[in-house]
Design a protein around this motif. Structure first.
Motif, PDB file in Angstrom:
ATOM      1  N   GLU A   1       0.814  -1.317  -0.089  1.00 16.02           N
ATOM      2  CA  GLU A   1      -0.053  -0.067   0.123  1.00 16.02           C
ATOM      3  C   GLU A   1       0.940   1.204  -0.027  1.00 16.02           C
ATOM      4  N   ASP A   2       2.136   1.201   0.768  1.00 14.70           N
ATOM      5  CA  ASP A   2       2.899   2.410   0.740  1.00 14.70           C
ATOM      6  C   ASP A   2       3.394   2.592  -0.479  1.00 14.70           C
TER       7      ASP A   2
ATOM      8  N   ARG B   1       3.575   5.983  -6.656  1.00 16.34           N
ATOM      9  CA  ARG B   1       3.265   6.262  -7.972  1.00 16.34           C
ATOM     10  C   ARG B   1       1.934   5.609  -8.618  1.00 16.34           C
ATOM     11  N   GLU B   2       1.766   6.208  -9.783  1.00 15.34           N
ATOM     12  CA  GLU B   2       0.477   5.501 -10.538  1.00 15.34           C
ATOM     13  C   GLU B   2       0.641   3.968 -11.043  1.00 15.34           C
ATOM     14  N   PRO B   3      -0.414   3.328 -11.017  1.00 13.80           N
ATOM     15  CA  PRO B   3      -0.138   1.745 -11.541  1.00 13.80           C
ATOM     16  C   PRO B   3       0.719   1.932 -12.871  1.00 13.80           C
ATOM     17  N   LEU B   4       1.658   0.804 -13.228  1.00 12.15           N
ATOM     18  CA  LEU B   4       2.188   0.655 -14.534  1.00 12.15           C
ATOM     19  C   LEU B   4       1.457  -0.378 -15.288  1.00 12.15           C
TER      20      LEU B   4
ATOM     21  N   ASN C   1       0.772  -1.703  -7.723  1.00  7.32           N
ATOM     22  CA  ASN C   1       1.217  -0.823  -8.520  1.00  7.32           C
ATOM     23  C   ASN C   1       1.123  -1.443 -10.085  1.00  7.32           C
ATOM     24  N   LEU C   2       0.670  -2.440 -10.033  1.00  2.00           N
ATOM     25  CA  LEU C   2       0.766  -3.144 -11.767  1.00  2.00           C
ATOM     26  C   LEU C   2      -0.963  -3.037 -12.163  1.00  2.00           C
ATOM     27  N   GLN C   3      -0.991  -3.110 -13.385  1.00  2.00           N
ATOM     28  CA  GLN C   3      -2.579  -2.769 -13.998  1.00  2.00           C
ATOM     29  C   GLN C   3      -2.471  -3.610 -15.443  1.00  2.00           C
ATOM     30  N   ILE C   4      -3.072  -4.431 -15.360  1.00  7.84           N
ATOM     31  CA  ILE C   4      -2.903  -5.393 -16.577  1.00  7.84           C
ATOM     32  C   ILE C   4      -3.706  -4.592 -17.742  1.00  7.84           C
TER      33      ILE C   4
ATOM     34  N   HIS D   1      13.737  -8.349 -10.388  1.00 13.33           N
ATOM     35  CA  HIS D   1      13.513  -7.538 -11.417  1.00 13.33           C
ATOM     36  C   HIS D   1      12.259  -6.541 -11.434  1.00 13.33           C
ATOM     37  N   GLY D   2      11.707  -6.370 -10.172  1.00 13.93           N
ATOM     38  CA  GLY D   2      10.463  -5.550 -10.199  1.00 13.93           C
ATOM     39  C   GLY D   2      10.900  -4.326 -10.582  1.00 13.93           C
TER      40      GLY D   2
END
Length: 349
Positions: free
Chosen positions: A7-8, A13-16, A44-47, A330-331
């Protein structure tokens, strides 16, 4: 990583946007289930889009349907329910491990009388003779687990690959076109099942023409990061010597060939494409990542038909562990650079 830490990071940043490329591989698709289960925990990831073949296509459709209904948690629950139904349906299947394999902790079906009989018959007798009604137990499971009408308006794009028997070329089915028949076509091994007819055309397994296809992710999605989840090992130590080992390795090579060519195209165009928005530049801009696990090289073909819940759980856990290791290692490459050495693919071209 704890939920509080995730959550932090989300507030930073916006989701990638990312794309997913999911290979097929029967029951080994439970490894992909584990990878997806872990990935869906990343805020932080968006598919953006998912390209899938065979079991990869089924994982994609289940995920997108569950996501449309309940977000990431809904997608995780839908995937778990789907694989549990697969296992429940297989409890009375003749394809079961023998006592020796169970005692030794081996997941193979190589000593199962039913598997050996099927393997022999598949080389000698057409599925049109063995199964004239075209029965496939997966049809009812897919119809029960996926609300196909919900895929039409889903925010995540789906690309399902199947091979047109007449033309020999891959055909991509998109959200509004996806039905149980489309998913069965993408998983239709011609030695075991009758070709699936859709709109007057017959289709076989999409692995022959793209396992999976990277092209629609490059040309039709906004994301510039694609995470590949391979099931069939690209490299396997040693030289196969038995008839079964040789056939298994031939299938692995064939089912990886088209995807490797697409990855080589990314590497080549990265070297020669001019900046801009031409098609070549879109290929060159794509950053490629891969979630791998050495366990997949230890599993033979027959275990792709093993749907025991303990086996599927093991694969799921390996998938989660591999995805967790990927994010740790690799994140930070996501959104910045490829995490696999694409240029190495050109060294022996």
């Amino acid at each position: 990583m704890s939920n509080s830490r995730r959550e932090d990071r989300r507030s930073d940043r916006e989701p990638l946007l990312i794309d997913l490329a999911l290979q097929g591989g029967g029951a080994h698709g439970a490894f992909t289930w584990g990878v997806l289960d872990r990935l869906l925990e990343e805020p932080n990831l968006q598919i953006d889009g998912i390209s899938g073949t065979s079991a990869g296509a089924m994982n994609a459709a289940v995920l997108v349907d569950g996501y449309a209904e309940g977000g990431p948690d809904g997608a995780r629950a839908a995937l778990a329910a789907f694989w549990k139904k697969i296992s429940d349906a297989a409890r009375f299947s003749p394809f079961q491990r023998g006592p020796i394999d169970i005692a030794l902790g081996r997941w193979t079906l190589d000593h199962s009388p039913a598997f050996l009989t099927m393997d022999l018959l598949a080389r000698l007798v057409s599925p049109y003779d063995l199964n004239p009604g075209g029965f496939n137990p997966l049809r009812d499971i897919l119809a029960e687990c996926i609300h196909f009408e919900r895929l039409n308006s889903a925010s995540i794009k789906i690309f399902v690959n199947a091979t047109n028997v007449r033309t020999g070329r891959g055909h991509i089915f998109r959200n509004a076109e996806i039905t149980p028949d489309v998913l069965l076509a993408s998983a239709c091994l011609p030695q075991l099942f009758q070709a699936i007819e859709i709109d007057g055309e017959a289709y076989w397994d999409g692995g022959y023409s793209g396992n999976p296809s990277i092209t629609p992710l490059v040309l039709e999605c906004r994301s510039r990061d694609t995470i590949l989840v391979p099931i069939n090992p690209i490299e396997r130590p040693g030289t196969p010597r038995s008839a079964r080992e040789i056939l298994d390795r031939m299938n692995e090579v064939a089912f990886n060939a088209v995807t490797l060519k697409e990855l080589k195209m990314v590497a080549l165009l990265r070297q020669v494409a001019d900046p801009g928005k031409c098609e070549g530049a879109l290929w060159a801009e794509m950053r490629i990542h891969s979630v791998r696990n050495p366990t997949m090289t230890e599993l033979g073909y027959s275990s792709k038909l093993n749907a025991e819940w303990s086996f599927l759980e093991m694969l799921r856990d390996e998938g989660r562990r591999s995805a967790d290791e990927f994010f740790k290692t690799h994140g930070r490459d996501l959104g910045r650079k490829s995490s696999i050495n694409l240029e190495a693919l050109l060294e022996h071209t």
